[in-house]
Design a protein around this motif. Structure first.
Motif, PDB file in Angstrom:
ATOM      1  N   ASP A 156      11.701  -6.260  27.305  1.00 11.58           N
ATOM      2  CA  ASP A 156      13.135  -6.232  27.625  1.00 11.58           C
ATOM      3  C   ASP A 156      14.041  -6.468  26.430  1.00 11.58           C
ATOM      4  O   ASP A 156      15.235  -6.719  26.589  1.00 11.58           O
ATOM      5  N   TRP A 157      13.508  -6.393  25.216  1.00 10.85           N
ATOM      6  CA  TRP A 157      14.305  -6.566  24.012  1.00 10.85           C
ATOM      7  C   TRP A 157      14.205  -5.335  23.117  1.00 10.85           C
ATOM      8  O   TRP A 157      13.136  -4.724  22.984  1.00 10.85           O
ATOM      9  N   LEU A 158      15.314  -4.976  22.479  1.00 10.08           N
ATOM     10  CA  LEU A 158      15.301  -3.993  21.403  1.00 10.08           C
ATOM     11  C   LEU A 158      15.044  -4.719  20.085  1.00 10.08           C
ATOM     12  O   LEU A 158      15.611  -5.784  19.846  1.00 10.08           O
ATOM     13  N   TRP A 175      16.755  -7.130  13.596  1.00  7.33           N
ATOM     14  CA  TRP A 175      17.767  -7.431  14.607  1.00  7.33           C
ATOM     15  C   TRP A 175      17.140  -7.281  15.997  1.00  7.33           C
ATOM     16  O   TRP A 175      16.284  -6.425  16.215  1.00  7.33           O
ATOM     17  N   ILE A 176      17.584  -8.120  16.928  1.00  2.00           N
ATOM     18  CA  ILE A 176      17.116  -8.020  18.304  1.00  2.00           C
ATOM     19  C   ILE A 176      18.316  -8.022  19.253  1.00  2.00           C
ATOM     20  O   ILE A 176      19.381  -8.565  18.939  1.00  2.00           O
ATOM     21  N   ALA A 177      18.145  -7.397  20.415  1.00  5.19           N
ATOM     22  CA  ALA A 177      19.189  -7.379  21.449  1.00  5.19           C
ATOM     23  C   ALA A 177      18.513  -7.334  22.809  1.00  5.19           C
ATOM     24  O   ALA A 177      17.605  -6.510  23.029  1.00  5.19           O
ATOM     25  N   TYR A 178      18.933  -8.213  23.718  1.00  2.56           N
ATOM     26  CA  TYR A 178      18.343  -8.256  25.054  1.00  2.56           C
ATOM     27  C   TYR A 178      18.923  -7.135  25.907  1.00  2.56           C
ATOM     28  O   TYR A 178      20.143  -6.959  25.998  1.00  2.56           O
ATOM     29  N   GLU A 236      11.270 -18.035  24.476  1.00  3.62           N
ATOM     30  CA  GLU A 236      11.648 -19.363  24.948  1.00  3.62           C
ATOM     31  C   GLU A 236      12.897 -19.208  25.793  1.00  3.62           C
ATOM     32  O   GLU A 236      14.011 -19.105  25.276  1.00  3.62           O
ATOM     33  N   GLY A 237      12.683 -19.124  27.120  1.00  3.89           N
ATOM     34  CA  GLY A 237      13.813 -18.864  28.007  1.00  3.89           C
ATOM     35  C   GLY A 237      14.368 -17.476  27.762  1.00  3.89           C
ATOM     36  O   GLY A 237      13.655 -16.481  27.846  1.00  3.89           O
ATOM     37  N   GLN A 238      15.651 -17.408  27.435  1.00  8.01           N
ATOM     38  CA  GLN A 238      16.308 -16.134  27.153  1.00  8.01           C
ATOM     39  C   GLN A 238      16.328 -15.814  25.665  1.00  8.01           C
ATOM     40  O   GLN A 238      17.037 -14.899  25.249  1.00  8.01           O
TER      41      GLN A 238
END
Length: 486
Positions: A156-158, A175-178, A236-238
């Motif tokens: 679920d992450w880019l 870089w990451i984005a949910y 870790e969580g979100q």
């Protein structure tokens, strides 16, 4: 008298019953009586089977046989239209339960109540249009414009890494984005530092389970690289973080390269093909990386003794389509010609085999994509390869979307070159905010295959007085959705 086609498919049903009976000989499904297991007992007719047994046999057949079987009588027509049959067919043909569960999760509660699995299967099979929208970025930092970077989807992450940017600088940022279930219209990018590889462009970054495998690329100095990195993801969580480390590999490794193509094979192997090697030489070698010891080590080996090889190229795509098969498309050849040939690689046999999928055009050349390099190719819902963008030999960029029907490939191999399927390629219509003409962008699909994400690349732009050309690095993020009417 039954039509020939229908008779053939009912014969297929009888064969499937025989196979089912053979596979389940220790517990025959046709009767609850203990005497039914005797070889002297007559087999019941199709009409005597329970609905559950008929469904279990239908799941052994191709769709054409299932549809023909449904015409046999009213009872079978009702059974062959039920969700009890079509939901497991979708799971069978769309890559397993995980992809279908992710697809259902992407629907709203109201949409889930309206699902007809047979209608959904038909819509995906005859996919004709896409919906595009540009995703905005919430306040905060965000990736700079770039091209020839890596874009991957992990849990679920880019995940975005590296690439080339203005001034010839090669980036080394991650870089990451949910993304979640794909319903968000605005994303928040996070810049993370965690033992990242050196700056480069033209590398590949492949997802294997919860790991990223990064290979090769071209450095700031123009040096070709052949290092292999593992990005281990933690949650870790979100929040998500990535720990990059150099993979411990054997002494036999692929030669340095960039602008090559790579894909995963299940969750334990990666295949690399071609690219630009030392002195600008274009390559056509194929390598397999086998990972072991919980991704702490790996072993490279080259595919040798192959009778037919694709011509050398760079800027092409390699897409895993399930099992031991992958599809190569396009790229730029040794003479700088731009290609649109299609090759199928099977690494599941004793001697891995490349086979070119030639096909006859029944009408205009518009029945297939024009030659291109720097395009993207992602496997989407329904086991179709979605090809987008790229550029031709004159560096004219493209904004078209095509799908290659993976389901047509077995029929192609069966009927031969002169009777190739008509619907091998299909151009899709685009709704919504159409992305700019672009090449050397990043693209990936979510777990369901319903959404494709496209970031950056080189785009055509309005030429300014001080600019010699209209070439621009881009930092837009687009979401491409398969249009499904539930």
């Amino acid at each position: 008298m039954k039509p020939v086609a229908e008779t053939e498919h009912l014969d297929s049903f009888s064969i499937a019953i025989s196979k089912k009976g053979h596979l389940m000989a220790s517990n025959p499904p046709f009767s609850s009586s203990s005497s039914s297991s005797s070889s002297s007992s007559p087999r019941p007719s199709i009409a005597q089977l329970s609905n559950d047994h008929i469904i279990s046999v239908l799941l052994l057949l191709p769709i054409e046989s299932v549809l023909s079987f449904s015409m046999a009588c009213r009872r079978f027509r009702s059974l062959a239209s039920s969700d009890a049959l079509w939901e497991p067919i979708c799971r069978r043909d769309w890559g397993g339960a995980g992809a279908v569960d992710a697809l259902v999760a992407s629907f709203s509660p109201q949409e889930r109540l309206r699902i007809s699995w047979r209608r959904l299967y038909a819509q995906v099979s005859h996919l004709s249009s896409l919906s595009c929208r540009r995703l905005s970025c919430n306040s905060g930092a965000f990736p700079s414009p770039r091209a020839s970077h890596s874009l991957a989807f992990v849990s679920d992450w880019l995940v975005l890494f590296g690439g080339g940017s203005e001034g010839g600088r090669h980036l080394d940022d991650t870089w990451i984005a949910y993304v979640g279930n794909g319903c968000n219209r605005a994303l928040s990018w996070q810049h993370i530092n965690s033992g990242i590889p050196s700056g480069r462009f033209g590398q590949t970054c492949t997802v294997l389970g919860n790991y990223l495998v990064l290979f090769g690329g071209i450095s700031d100095n123009g040096d070709r690289l052949n290092d292999t990195w593992i990005g281990e993801t933690f949650y870790e969580g979100q929040d998500m973080r990535i720990a990059w480390r150099l993979l411990n590999v054997n002494s036999v490794v692929p030669s340095p390269r960039g602008a090559h193509a790579a894909c995963c094979v299940a969750d334990c192997r990666m295949v690399v093909h071609g690219g630009i090697g030392l002195h600008g030489l274009r390559l056509n070698d194929t390598w397999i990386l086998n990972l072991s010891d919980d991704f702490r080590s790996g072993r490279w080996h080259q595919i040798n003794n192959v009778q037919s090889l694709p011509p050398p190229r760079s800027g092409h795509t390699l897409t895993w389509i399930g099992g031991t098969y992958m599809v190569l498309f396009g790229g730029r050849g040794s003479g700088y010609e731009v290609l649109n040939d299609v090759w199928l690689l099977d690494i599941g046999i004793a001697n891995s085999e490349w086979k070119e999928l030639k096909y006859e055009l029944y009408g205009l050349p518009s029945e297939m994509p024009l030659p291109r390099v720097g395009h993207s190719a992602t496997l989407v819902l329904g086991r179709k390869i979605l090809v987008y963008g790229g550029e031709d030999s004159q560096r004219h960029r493209k904004d078209d979307f095509w799908v290659l029907d993976v389901g047509a490939l077995p029929r192609f191999q069966t009927v031969g070159l002169k009777k190739s399927p008509r619907n091998f390629w299909k151009k899709l219509q685009v709704e919504g905010h159409h992305p700019l003409y672009r090449s050397f962008h990043g693209a990936c699909t979510d777990k369901s295959g319903r959404y494709v994400y496209i970031f950056g690349g080189m785009v055509d732009s309005i030429i300014q007085p001080a600019e010699p050309s209209g070439l621009t690095f881009n930092a837009e993020l687009h979401q491409i959705e398969l249009v499904l009417q539930l």
